[in-house]
Structure formats: C-alpha cells, structure tokens
Design a protein around this motif. Structure first.
Motif, PDB file in Angstrom:
ATOM      1  N   VAL A   1      67.929  53.616  70.831  1.00  0.00           N
ATOM      2  CA  VAL A   1      68.462  52.585  69.935  1.00  0.00           C
ATOM      3  C   VAL A   1      69.615  51.891  70.648  1.00  0.00           C
ATOM      4  O   VAL A   1      70.665  52.482  70.879  1.00  0.00           O
ATOM      5  CB  VAL A   1      68.940  53.192  68.605  1.00  0.00           C
ATOM      6  N   THR A   2      69.416  50.644  71.000  1.00  0.00           N
ATOM      7  CA  THR A   2      70.459  49.834  71.622  1.00  0.00           C
ATOM      8  C   THR A   2      70.376  48.425  71.046  1.00  0.00           C
ATOM      9  O   THR A   2      69.335  48.008  70.553  1.00  0.00           O
ATOM     10  CB  THR A   2      70.302  49.753  73.158  1.00  0.00           C
ATOM     11  N   GLY A   3      71.471  47.720  71.094  1.00  0.00           N
ATOM     12  CA  GLY A   3      71.474  46.346  70.634  1.00  0.00           C
ATOM     13  C   GLY A   3      71.648  46.231  69.134  1.00  0.00           C
ATOM     14  O   GLY A   3      72.104  47.152  68.474  1.00  0.00           O
ATOM     15  N   LYS A   4      71.277  45.072  68.642  1.00  0.00           N
ATOM     16  CA  LYS A   4      71.451  44.767  67.223  1.00  0.00           C
ATOM     17  C   LYS A   4      70.097  44.421  66.626  1.00  0.00           C
ATOM     18  O   LYS A   4      69.198  43.959  67.327  1.00  0.00           O
ATOM     19  CB  LYS A   4      72.403  43.576  67.061  1.00  0.00           C
ATOM     20  N   PRO A   5      69.932  44.647  65.306  1.00  0.00           N
ATOM     21  CA  PRO A   5      68.677  44.272  64.661  1.00  0.00           C
ATOM     22  C   PRO A   5      68.490  42.749  64.667  1.00  0.00           C
ATOM     23  O   PRO A   5      69.476  42.028  64.800  1.00  0.00           O
ATOM     24  CB  PRO A   5      68.835  44.824  63.245  1.00  0.00           C
TER      25      PRO A   5
ATOM     26  N   ASP B   1      68.747  48.946  55.305  1.00  0.00           N
ATOM     27  CA  ASP B   1      69.428  50.068  54.654  1.00  0.00           C
ATOM     28  C   ASP B   1      69.208  51.318  55.491  1.00  0.00           C
ATOM     29  O   ASP B   1      68.101  51.866  55.533  1.00  0.00           O
ATOM     30  CB  ASP B   1      68.856  50.247  53.247  1.00  0.00           C
ATOM     31  N   ALA B   2      70.280  51.799  56.149  1.00  0.00           N
ATOM     32  CA  ALA B   2      70.176  52.976  57.017  1.00  0.00           C
ATOM     33  C   ALA B   2      69.849  54.238  56.222  1.00  0.00           C
ATOM     34  O   ALA B   2      69.404  55.223  56.793  1.00  0.00           O
ATOM     35  CB  ALA B   2      71.470  53.173  57.802  1.00  0.00           C
ATOM     36  N   GLY B   3      70.032  54.215  54.922  1.00  0.00           N
ATOM     37  CA  GLY B   3      69.643  55.355  54.093  1.00  0.00           C
ATOM     38  C   GLY B   3      68.144  55.396  53.857  1.00  0.00           C
ATOM     39  O   GLY B   3      67.587  56.429  53.508  1.00  0.00           O
ATOM     40  N   ARG B   4      67.472  54.272  54.033  1.00  0.00           N
ATOM     41  CA  ARG B   4      66.029  54.199  53.798  1.00  0.00           C
ATOM     42  C   ARG B   4      65.238  54.178  55.096  1.00  0.00           C
ATOM     43  O   ARG B   4      64.066  54.554  55.111  1.00  0.00           O
ATOM     44  CB  ARG B   4      65.687  52.963  52.964  1.00  0.00           C
ATOM     45  N   ILE B   5      65.849  53.701  56.179  1.00  0.00           N
ATOM     46  CA  ILE B   5      65.151  53.633  57.470  1.00  0.00           C
ATOM     47  C   ILE B   5      66.045  54.279  58.512  1.00  0.00           C
ATOM     48  O   ILE B   5      67.180  53.848  58.723  1.00  0.00           O
ATOM     49  CB  ILE B   5      64.850  52.171  57.856  1.00  0.00           C
ATOM     50  N   ARG B   6      65.523  55.326  59.179  1.00  0.00           N
ATOM     51  CA  ARG B   6      66.258  55.998  60.243  1.00  0.00           C
ATOM     52  C   ARG B   6      65.650  55.592  61.576  1.00  0.00           C
ATOM     53  O   ARG B   6      64.435  55.722  61.773  1.00  0.00           O
ATOM     54  CB  ARG B   6      66.196  57.510  60.074  1.00  0.00           C
ATOM     55  N   LEU B   7      66.494  55.084  62.465  1.00  0.00           N
ATOM     56  CA  LEU B   7      66.034  54.677  63.787  1.00  0.00           C
ATOM     57  C   LEU B   7      66.095  55.875  64.716  1.00  0.00           C
ATOM     58  O   LEU B   7      67.075  56.607  64.722  1.00  0.00           O
ATOM     59  CB  LEU B   7      66.909  53.542  64.325  1.00  0.00           C
ATOM     60  N   THR B   8      65.040  56.076  65.499  1.00  0.00           N
ATOM     61  CA  THR B   8      65.011  57.152  66.489  1.00  0.00           C
ATOM     62  C   THR B   8      64.640  56.538  67.831  1.00  0.00           C
ATOM     63  O   THR B   8      64.261  55.371  67.913  1.00  0.00           O
ATOM     64  CB  THR B   8      63.983  58.238  66.105  1.00  0.00           C
ATOM     65  N   GLY B   9      64.734  57.337  68.875  1.00  0.00           N
ATOM     66  CA  GLY B   9      64.396  56.847  70.211  1.00  0.00           C
ATOM     67  C   GLY B   9      65.596  56.187  70.847  1.00  0.00           C
ATOM     68  O   GLY B   9      66.745  56.507  70.543  1.00  0.00           O
TER      69      GLY B   9
ATOM     70  N   VAL C   1      56.302  47.946  63.260  1.00  0.00           N
ATOM     71  CA  VAL C   1      57.154  47.475  62.164  1.00  0.00           C
ATOM     72  C   VAL C   1      58.380  46.781  62.745  1.00  0.00           C
ATOM     73  O   VAL C   1      58.817  47.079  63.862  1.00  0.00           O
ATOM     74  CB  VAL C   1      57.611  48.627  61.232  1.00  0.00           C
ATOM     75  N   THR C   2      58.932  45.874  61.964  1.00  0.00           N
ATOM     76  CA  THR C   2      60.165  45.201  62.325  1.00  0.00           C
ATOM     77  C   THR C   2      61.246  45.641  61.350  1.00  0.00           C
ATOM     78  O   THR C   2      61.068  45.545  60.129  1.00  0.00           O
ATOM     79  CB  THR C   2      59.994  43.667  62.275  1.00  0.00           C
ATOM     80  N   VAL C   3      62.352  46.140  61.887  1.00  0.00           N
ATOM     81  CA  VAL C   3      63.490  46.543  61.066  1.00  0.00           C
ATOM     82  C   VAL C   3      64.444  45.352  61.052  1.00  0.00           C
ATOM     83  O   VAL C   3      64.992  44.981  62.091  1.00  0.00           O
ATOM     84  CB  VAL C   3      64.165  47.802  61.638  1.00  0.00           C
ATOM     85  N   PRO C   4      64.635  44.754  59.880  1.00  0.00           N
ATOM     86  CA  PRO C   4      65.401  43.508  59.829  1.00  0.00           C
ATOM     87  C   PRO C   4      66.915  43.708  59.942  1.00  0.00           C
ATOM     88  O   PRO C   4      67.424  44.815  59.795  1.00  0.00           O
ATOM     89  CB  PRO C   4      65.035  42.953  58.449  1.00  0.00           C
ATOM     90  N   VAL C   5      67.609  42.627  60.149  1.00  0.00           N
ATOM     91  CA  VAL C   5      69.072  42.613  60.112  1.00  0.00           C
ATOM     92  C   VAL C   5      69.492  43.028  58.697  1.00  0.00           C
ATOM     93  O   VAL C   5      68.887  42.608  57.720  1.00  0.00           O
ATOM     94  CB  VAL C   5      69.604  41.192  60.436  1.00  0.00           C
ATOM     95  N   GLY C   6      70.502  43.871  58.598  1.00  0.00           N
ATOM     96  CA  GLY C   6      71.004  44.287  57.291  1.00  0.00           C
ATOM     97  C   GLY C   6      70.153  45.368  56.637  1.00  0.00           C
ATOM     98  O   GLY C   6      70.265  45.596  55.436  1.00  0.00           O
TER      99      GLY C   6
END
Length: 174
Positions: free
Chosen positions: A133-137, A123-131, A116-121
């Motif tokens: 995590v560095t950089g920007k979307p 919603d952190a309430g709907r998608i939680r990043l794990t592992g 999956v690709t998590v886009p710029v902007g």
C-alpha cells in the motif's frame, strides 16, 4: 451570569437580601438552596455486564453449535474425519444462530478475485487494504475477501437477572 439570575429584578433581589438579613431561618433555607448539590459517582459496571451481549452470543453459539466445547477440545489427537464430522455439527448450529439473529450481506458485491477500485474517501472500517500500500486513493486491486456487514440485528435483550458469565450451565442427569 445565568438566565435564571437575569430574570430576577433588582428590587426582588433587594427584598431577598433584606429578608435574609432579618430572617435567619429564611437565610438558612436560601443557603441550602444555593449550596452545590452532591454529584452521584458514575456507576461502573463489571466487565461481564458491559460485555453481556457478547457473552450472550457466545452462549447461543454454545447452545446451538457446541462451539465452546469444540474450541476447548484438543483436536490434535483426532483424525481429520472425526474433526470434520464434529465441525459439521458446530457449523450447522452456529449458522442457525447467525441466520436467526442477524441479516448479513457482503461489504463489496464483487466476487473474490475480481478487480475493484477503492475510491478516495473510502471507509477504512469497511475496506482493509493489504499488500504493498503506497500512495493515495483511488487504489486498484484484486478482491481477496468481500467482507461481511450486518444489516439487521435481532438479538434478544439480556436479562439482568441472569449471570452473563455462565455460557452454558452444567448438566446433571438424574
């Protein structure tokens, strides 16, 4: 200056001042009308009233699935088969509550393990990043869980006549 005071003409104000000077009762009436009104203190509800809907959901899960009974039990002494058999009853009852009161759908439509690709902007309430995590979307990763979101809520209103702290009444057989 408020809108109310600008609508009163100079002569009306002069007449009011003159009447207050000549009529003590009228002056007292004007003073009471201009006095600041007491502000009622905000009502502070007890925690069980603030969270009454959450307690009602827990009561439904107990009523239909005996969830509290299951969680309150120390299952360490039971065999896996006994815990599994009990879990089937809890699962069926709790699932019934969810299906009756909520419409639920995955947050992301992909299957677990899909890329999956998590886009710029996002919603952190709907998608939680794990592992790591560095950089920007945008981020690229593997879906570990698709998440859940309620699309419709059909819970009944909580009656103020009921004590929301009672999750299940005691049962006495006669």
């Amino acid at each position: 200056m408020t809108q109310e005071t600008t609508d009163v003409s100079f002569f009306a104000r002069l007449r009011l001042a003159w009447r207050c000077l000549c009529d003590a009762a009228h002056a007292e009436h004007v003073m009471r009308a201009l006095a600041p009104k007491p502000v009622a203190a905000p009502t502070v509800l007890p925690a069980e009233r603030v969270h009454a809907s959450g307690l009602a959901v827990l009561a439904m899960l107990q009523r239909e699935g005996r969830l509290i009974d299951f969680l309150q039990e120390d299952v360490a002494a039971f065999s896996d088969a006994e815990v599994g058999a009990a879990a089937r009853v809890v699962h069926a009852g709790c699932r019934k509550v969810l299906q009756h009161n909520l419409a639920i759908e995955p947050v992301l439509p992909q299957r677990e393990g899909d890329g999956v690709t998590v886009p710029v902007g996002f919603d952190a309430g709907r998608i939680r990043l794990t592992g790591a995590v560095t950089g920007k979307p945008p981020f690229r990763g593997s879906l570990k869980h698709h998440g859940w979101a309620a699309t419709e809520v059909k819970f009944p209103d909580v009656s103020s006549a009921l004590d929301p702290r009672v999750l299940a009444p005691a049962e006495v057989e006669l």
